[in-house]
Design a protein around this motif. Structure first.
Motif, PDB file in Angstrom:
ATOM      1  N   SER A  32     -13.235   1.106   5.194  1.00 53.71           N
ATOM      2  CA  SER A  32     -11.138   1.006   4.921  1.00 53.71           C
ATOM      3  C   SER A  32     -10.825   0.420   4.141  1.00 53.71           C
ATOM      4  O   SER A  32     -11.422  -1.325   3.466  1.00 53.71           O
ATOM      5  CB  SER A  32     -10.630   0.542   6.315  1.00 53.71           C
ATOM      6  N   ALA A  33      -9.724   0.686   2.579  1.00 55.36           N
ATOM      7  CA  ALA A  33      -9.118  -0.702   1.555  1.00 55.36           C
ATOM      8  C   ALA A  33      -7.707  -0.823   2.714  1.00 55.36           C
ATOM      9  O   ALA A  33      -7.842  -0.394   3.960  1.00 55.36           O
ATOM     10  CB  ALA A  33      -7.972   0.643   1.067  1.00 55.36           C
ATOM     11  N   MET A  34      -7.610  -2.068   3.520  1.00 53.37           N
ATOM     12  CA  MET A  34      -6.551  -2.453   3.548  1.00 53.37           C
ATOM     13  C   MET A  34      -5.403  -2.599   3.017  1.00 53.37           C
ATOM     14  O   MET A  34      -5.564  -3.246   1.976  1.00 53.37           O
ATOM     15  CB  MET A  34      -7.274  -3.798   4.290  1.00 53.37           C
ATOM     16  N   THR A  52      -9.029  -3.356  -2.367  1.00 57.10           N
ATOM     17  CA  THR A  52     -10.284  -1.684  -2.205  1.00 57.10           C
ATOM     18  C   THR A  52     -11.389  -3.086  -0.415  1.00 57.10           C
ATOM     19  O   THR A  52     -11.419  -3.502  -0.161  1.00 57.10           O
ATOM     20  CB  THR A  52     -10.615  -2.210  -3.266  1.00 57.10           C
ATOM     21  N   ARG A  53     -11.818  -1.272  -0.480  1.00 61.47           N
ATOM     22  CA  ARG A  53     -13.295  -1.501   0.723  1.00 61.47           C
ATOM     23  C   ARG A  53     -13.849  -2.638   0.504  1.00 61.47           C
ATOM     24  O   ARG A  53     -14.332  -3.518   1.197  1.00 61.47           O
ATOM     25  CB  ARG A  53     -13.668  -0.308   0.946  1.00 61.47           C
ATOM     26  N   SER A  54     -14.381  -2.824  -1.110  1.00 67.91           N
ATOM     27  CA  SER A  54     -15.764  -4.158  -0.970  1.00 67.91           C
ATOM     28  C   SER A  54     -14.887  -5.461  -1.143  1.00 67.91           C
ATOM     29  O   SER A  54     -15.251  -6.048  -1.017  1.00 67.91           O
ATOM     30  CB  SER A  54     -15.945  -3.674  -2.521  1.00 67.91           C
ATOM     31  N   GLY A  55     -13.895  -5.475  -1.282  1.00 71.02           N
ATOM     32  CA  GLY A  55     -12.644  -6.498  -2.483  1.00 71.02           C
ATOM     33  C   GLY A  55     -13.278  -6.343  -3.150  1.00 71.02           C
ATOM     34  O   GLY A  55     -12.044  -8.049  -3.190  1.00 71.02           O
ATOM     35  N   GLY A  56     -13.734  -6.022  -3.892  1.00 68.15           N
ATOM     36  CA  GLY A  56     -13.118  -6.499  -5.375  1.00 68.15           C
ATOM     37  C   GLY A  56     -12.001  -6.224  -6.455  1.00 68.15           C
ATOM     38  O   GLY A  56     -11.961  -6.674  -7.658  1.00 68.15           O
ATOM     39  N   GLY A  57     -11.241  -5.327  -5.905  1.00 62.83           N
ATOM     40  CA  GLY A  57     -10.112  -5.097  -6.041  1.00 62.83           C
ATOM     41  C   GLY A  57      -8.371  -5.594  -5.520  1.00 62.83           C
ATOM     42  O   GLY A  57      -8.296  -5.735  -4.379  1.00 62.83           O
ATOM     43  N   THR A  58      -7.905  -6.359  -5.807  1.00 61.03           N
ATOM     44  CA  THR A  58      -6.577  -6.866  -4.829  1.00 61.03           C
ATOM     45  C   THR A  58      -4.902  -6.207  -5.572  1.00 61.03           C
ATOM     46  O   THR A  58      -5.187  -6.436  -7.420  1.00 61.03           O
ATOM     47  CB  THR A  58      -6.138  -8.226  -4.634  1.00 61.03           C
ATOM     48  N   TYR A  59      -4.710  -5.672  -5.195  1.00 58.92           N
ATOM     49  CA  TYR A  59      -3.037  -5.024  -5.760  1.00 58.92           C
ATOM     50  C   TYR A  59      -1.364  -6.306  -5.194  1.00 58.92           C
ATOM     51  O   TYR A  59      -2.023  -6.893  -3.942  1.00 58.92           O
ATOM     52  CB  TYR A  59      -2.702  -3.668  -5.700  1.00 58.92           C
ATOM     53  N   TYR A  60      -0.955  -6.192  -6.027  1.00 58.08           N
ATOM     54  CA  TYR A  60       0.396  -7.360  -5.267  1.00 58.08           C
ATOM     55  C   TYR A  60       1.570  -6.797  -5.946  1.00 58.08           C
ATOM     56  O   TYR A  60       1.983  -6.574  -6.946  1.00 58.08           O
ATOM     57  CB  TYR A  60       0.259  -8.684  -5.612  1.00 58.08           C
ATOM     58  N   ALA A  61       2.696  -7.413  -5.071  1.00 58.42           N
ATOM     59  CA  ALA A  61       4.493  -6.862  -5.338  1.00 58.42           C
ATOM     60  C   ALA A  61       4.583  -7.064  -6.156  1.00 58.42           C
ATOM     61  O   ALA A  61       4.196  -8.809  -5.894  1.00 58.42           O
ATOM     62  CB  ALA A  61       5.140  -6.738  -4.213  1.00 58.42           C
ATOM     63  N   ASP A  62       4.991  -6.943  -7.321  1.00 60.88           N
ATOM     64  CA  ASP A  62       5.437  -8.557  -7.864  1.00 60.88           C
ATOM     65  C   ASP A  62       6.643  -9.471  -7.130  1.00 60.88           C
ATOM     66  O   ASP A  62       6.573 -10.915  -7.470  1.00 60.88           O
ATOM     67  CB  ASP A  62       6.532  -7.411  -9.489  1.00 60.88           C
ATOM     68  N   SER A  63       6.924  -9.449  -6.277  1.00 55.47           N
ATOM     69  CA  SER A  63       7.752 -10.280  -5.934  1.00 55.47           C
ATOM     70  C   SER A  63       6.974 -11.584  -5.417  1.00 55.47           C
ATOM     71  O   SER A  63       7.140 -12.343  -4.839  1.00 55.47           O
ATOM     72  CB  SER A  63       9.188  -9.570  -4.582  1.00 55.47           C
ATOM     73  N   VAL A  64       5.437 -10.736  -4.827  1.00 57.81           N
ATOM     74  CA  VAL A  64       4.550 -12.494  -4.397  1.00 57.81           C
ATOM     75  C   VAL A  64       3.839 -12.712  -5.062  1.00 57.81           C
ATOM     76  O   VAL A  64       2.983 -13.264  -4.892  1.00 57.81           O
ATOM     77  CB  VAL A  64       4.153 -11.174  -2.982  1.00 57.81           C
ATOM     78  N   LYS A  65       3.249 -12.144  -5.904  1.00 65.19           N
ATOM     79  CA  LYS A  65       2.430 -12.181  -7.349  1.00 65.19           C
ATOM     80  C   LYS A  65       2.557 -13.625  -7.687  1.00 65.19           C
ATOM     81  O   LYS A  65       3.326 -13.908  -8.253  1.00 65.19           O
ATOM     82  CB  LYS A  65       2.519 -11.514  -7.991  1.00 65.19           C
ATOM     83  N   GLY A  66       1.356 -14.359  -7.079  1.00 62.99           N
ATOM     84  CA  GLY A  66       1.463 -15.541  -7.570  1.00 62.99           C
ATOM     85  C   GLY A  66       1.027 -16.532  -6.218  1.00 62.99           C
ATOM     86  O   GLY A  66       0.892 -17.945  -6.557  1.00 62.99           O
ATOM     87  N   ALA A 102      -6.673   2.386  -1.583  1.00 65.74           N
ATOM     88  CA  ALA A 102      -5.791   0.379  -1.855  1.00 65.74           C
ATOM     89  C   ALA A 102      -4.411   1.013  -2.195  1.00 65.74           C
ATOM     90  O   ALA A 102      -4.180   0.411  -3.786  1.00 65.74           O
ATOM     91  CB  ALA A 102      -6.965  -0.308  -2.258  1.00 65.74           C
ATOM     92  N   GLY A 103      -3.249   1.846  -1.918  1.00 67.02           N
ATOM     93  CA  GLY A 103      -2.166   1.935  -2.714  1.00 67.02           C
ATOM     94  C   GLY A 103      -1.353   1.282  -2.061  1.00 67.02           C
ATOM     95  O   GLY A 103      -1.297   0.231  -1.681  1.00 67.02           O
ATOM     96  N   THR A 104       0.078   1.337  -2.732  1.00 67.06           N
ATOM     97  CA  THR A 104       0.715   0.834  -2.725  1.00 67.06           C
ATOM     98  C   THR A 104       2.060   1.494  -2.016  1.00 67.06           C
ATOM     99  O   THR A 104       2.967   0.930  -1.188  1.00 67.06           O
ATOM    100  CB  THR A 104       1.751   0.443  -3.786  1.00 67.06           C
ATOM    101  N   SER A 105       1.974   2.809  -1.909  1.00 70.22           N
ATOM    102  CA  SER A 105       2.367   3.832  -0.809  1.00 70.22           C
ATOM    103  C   SER A 105       2.314   3.213   0.534  1.00 70.22           C
ATOM    104  O   SER A 105       0.730   3.629   1.313  1.00 70.22           O
ATOM    105  CB  SER A 105       2.912   4.588  -1.189  1.00 70.22           C
ATOM    106  N   PRO A 106       3.263   3.277   2.040  1.00 69.09           N
ATOM    107  CA  PRO A 106       2.553   3.841   2.920  1.00 69.09           C
ATOM    108  C   PRO A 106       1.677   4.698   3.539  1.00 69.09           C
ATOM    109  O   PRO A 106       0.995   5.140   4.333  1.00 69.09           O
ATOM    110  CB  PRO A 106       3.369   3.429   4.053  1.00 69.09           C
ATOM    111  N   ASN A 107       2.209   6.501   1.927  1.00 68.87           N
ATOM    112  CA  ASN A 107       1.932   7.478   2.836  1.00 68.87           C
ATOM    113  C   ASN A 107      -0.144   7.084   2.949  1.00 68.87           C
ATOM    114  O   ASN A 107      -0.104   8.246   3.035  1.00 68.87           O
ATOM    115  CB  ASN A 107       1.936   8.201   2.187  1.00 68.87           C
ATOM    116  N   TYR A 108      -0.640   5.875   1.502  1.00 64.66           N
ATOM    117  CA  TYR A 108      -2.252   6.218   1.705  1.00 64.66           C
ATOM    118  C   TYR A 108      -2.932   5.406   3.082  1.00 64.66           C
ATOM    119  O   TYR A 108      -3.918   5.235   3.328  1.00 64.66           O
ATOM    120  CB  TYR A 108      -2.344   5.017   0.637  1.00 64.66           C
TER     121      TYR A 108
END
Length: 122
Positions: A32-34, A52-66, A102-108
């Motif tokens: 599972s992507a989380m 992502t499933r492996s943890g190799g990819g991460t994504y952030y909202a601009d408001s929390v990045k950093g 690992a999408g940014t929409s709740p629909n994923y």
């Protein structure tokens, strides 16, 4: 079925840190992507971070990045959200979610936890 249980929320002052945890059971966690989302009173649920499933990819909202870091431990079936330099605008109920991508929409995401409250005072 996947069951998700968040923990680690609380009340703190601006500038502080918290680490949220989300323990998963059921379907193999590593499949599972989380994602982490949050919802403040009167607002729509918004994307915070995803991994992502492996943890190799991460994504952030601009408001929390950093400031926020998402990570996962597949051996422990747990995903984390380390939150630093918290601000009053971060106040919300935080939800973890599991899905195929690992999408940014709740629909994923197909499965959701019950949420944990984070309140940041100024």
């Amino acid at each position: 079925q996947v069951r998700l249980v968040e923990s680690g929320g609380g009340l703190l002052q601006a500038g502080g840190s918290l680490r949220l945890s989300c323990a998963a059971s059921g379907r193999t966690f590593s499949m599972s992507a989380m994602g982490w989302f949050r919802q403040a009173p009167g607002k729509q649920r918004e994307f915070v971070a995803a991994i992502t499933r492996s943890g190799g990819g991460t994504y952030y909202a601009d408001s929390v990045k950093g400031r926020f870091t998402i990570s996962r431990d597949n051996a422990k079936n747990t995903v984390y959200l380390q939150m630093n330099n918290l601000q009053p605008e971060d106040t919300a109920v935080y939800y973890c979610a599991a899905g195929m991508l690992a999408g940014t929409s709740p629909n994923y995401y197909d499965y959701w936890g019950q949420g944990t409250q984070v309140t940041v005072s100024s």
